[in-house]
Design an enzyme around this catalytic site. Sequence first.
Site, short mmCIF file in Angstrom:
data_model
loop_
_atom_site.label_atom_id
_atom_site.label_comp_id
_atom_site.label_asym_id
_atom_site.label_seq_id
_atom_site.Cartn_x
_atom_site.Cartn_y
_atom_site.Cartn_z
N GLN A 152 140.55 121.04 40.32
CA GLN A 152 141.44 120.97 39.16
C GLN A 152 140.83 120.13 38.06
O GLN A 152 140.31 119.04 38.30
CB GLN A 152 142.80 120.38 39.60
CG GLN A 152 143.88 120.41 38.55
CD GLN A 152 144.34 121.81 38.18
OE1 GLN A 152 144.26 122.76 38.98
NE2 GLN A 152 144.80 121.98 36.95
N LYS A 162 150.47 125.97 42.39
CA LYS A 162 149.49 126.89 42.99
C LYS A 162 149.66 126.94 44.51
O LYS A 162 149.62 128.01 45.12
CB LYS A 162 148.07 126.43 42.65
CG LYS A 162 147.70 126.60 41.19
CD LYS A 162 146.33 126.01 40.89
CE LYS A 162 146.10 125.96 39.39
NZ LYS A 162 144.79 125.43 39.01
N ASP A 209 137.64 130.04 40.40
CA ASP A 209 137.85 129.88 38.96
C ASP A 209 136.92 130.77 38.14
O ASP A 209 137.15 130.96 36.94
CB ASP A 209 137.57 128.42 38.55
CG ASP A 209 138.84 127.59 38.37
OD1 ASP A 209 139.87 128.15 37.92
OD2 ASP A 209 138.81 126.38 38.67
N1 LIG Z 1 140.14 124.30 37.67
C1 LIG Z 1 141.05 124.59 36.72
N2 LIG Z 1 141.64 123.61 36.04
C2 LIG Z 1 142.53 123.94 35.05
C3 LIG Z 1 142.86 125.28 34.77
C4 LIG Z 1 142.20 126.29 35.51
O1 LIG Z 1 142.41 127.52 35.29
N3 LIG Z 1 141.30 125.91 36.46
N4 LIG Z 1 143.83 125.58 33.82
C5 LIG Z 1 144.66 124.53 33.23
C6 LIG Z 1 145.97 124.26 33.90
N5 LIG Z 1 146.59 125.36 34.66
C7 LIG Z 1 146.07 125.66 35.86
O2 LIG Z 1 145.33 124.93 36.47
C8 LIG Z 1 147.85 125.94 34.28
C9 LIG Z 1 148.72 125.28 33.46
C10 LIG Z 1 149.99 125.82 33.16
C11 LIG Z 1 150.39 127.05 33.65
C12 LIG Z 1 151.75 127.62 33.36
O3 LIG Z 1 152.21 128.50 34.08
N6 LIG Z 1 152.47 127.17 32.32
C13 LIG Z 1 153.85 127.58 32.04
C14 LIG Z 1 154.62 126.44 31.43
C15 LIG Z 1 154.65 125.22 32.31
C16 LIG Z 1 155.51 124.10 31.72
O4 LIG Z 1 156.70 124.35 31.47
O5 LIG Z 1 154.97 122.99 31.54
C17 LIG Z 1 153.88 128.72 31.04
O6 LIG Z 1 152.96 128.81 30.21
O7 LIG Z 1 154.84 129.49 31.09
C18 LIG Z 1 149.50 127.72 34.45
C19 LIG Z 1 148.24 127.17 34.77
C20 LIG Z 1 143.92 123.20 33.20
N7 LIG Z 1 143.15 122.95 34.36
#
Ligand SMILES: Nc1nc2c(c(=O)[nH]1)N[C@@H](CN(C=O)c1ccc(C(=O)N[C@@H](CCC(=O)O)C(=O)O)cc1)CN2
Length: 286
Positions: free
Chosen positions: A96, A52, A119
């Site tokens: 987070q 991020k 968020d």
């Molecule tokens: N306060 C928050 N905490 C969390 C959120 C949130 O939206 N707000 N969401 C999740 C985690 N997350 C962002 O924080 C998140 C996780 C993964 C991805 C992502 O792009 N994933 C990739 C693959 C990554 C990999 O290879 O491991 C994909 O899907 O292509 C984006 C956002 C929990 N906490």
Amino acid sequence: MTTLIDGKAVAKQVNQATQAEVAKLVEQGVQPGIVVIIVGADPASQIYVRNKNRKAEKLGMHSIVRELPVSTTQAELLSIIAEYNADPSIHGILVQSPLPKQINEPLVTMAIDPKKDVDGFHPTNVGKLVTNFPGNYPVANTPRGIMTMLAAYDIDPAGKTAVVIGRSTIVGKPMAALLTNANATVTIAHSRTADLKAVARTADILVVATGIAHLISGADIKPGATVIDVGMDRDENGKLVGDVDFDSAQGIAGAITPVPGGVGPMTIATLMQTTVELAKWSDLGE
Ligand SMILES: Nc1nc2c(c(=O)[nH]1)N[C@@H](CN(C=O)c1ccc(C(=O)N[C@@H](CCC(=O)O)C(=O)O)cc1)CN2
Ligand SMILES: [Mg+2]
């Protein structure tokens, strides 16, 4: 034929628009700013937070990562949030998740100024979403990103039957509200739903957000349905997979998001988009 919904490609378009918007704002003397607060050293969270921060900087924003020890108390976290609530260079505050056990997550959510709630989890903003309130307010980024993906593929929820599996505050509930506001007929299903798979088969639009690897297979999908897979699970070999068994869904679904490369990239791109909007709404009164 099943259309692959390419979240990475849509996210790239969203990011390009955000970058242009940031440049415009900077010319007007406003640099959008975001702080991501991470408590503890969960390795997955550290990667998400780093991603991020990198993305925000790449798009020209002011970005802070505030790393706190796992022993941080509730009072300490609340006082740090108060610090950023009062900081005019910060437009978006994100804590987070997950948080350590001593922290009361709902109270943390409530402590963030709703106008900086990037968020979209604050009850004031959730309430506005559910009541389809007019005006500007942040909406949870994962479901909002899913709506952007549907629009990019000309999939209009109006009049369609939508089933959302999962009732979390982060995804399931706001997703159901957005689909309802877009005139779909929406069912929220979950772990206690009787004959979950039969319910899934009624969906023209099926959103799966359970955290259970390969819960849904091709046999549970209505032929031609749009399938949105929010899962980020590990299979028995440690490989990243979704809540939907992609291989068996191919050829049955009309369109489907892959994991990775579907919903995940849209979540981060939408977070950046929301940060810029918060800056515009607060500093330019738009
Ligand atoms: N306060 C928050 N905490 C969390 C959120 C949130 O939206 N707000 N969401 C999740 C985690 N997350 C962002 O924080 C998140 C996780 C993964 C991805 C992502 O792009 N994933 C990739 C693959 C990554 C990999 O290879 O491991 C994909 O899907 O292509 C984006 C956002 C929990 N906490
Ligand atoms: Mg998310």
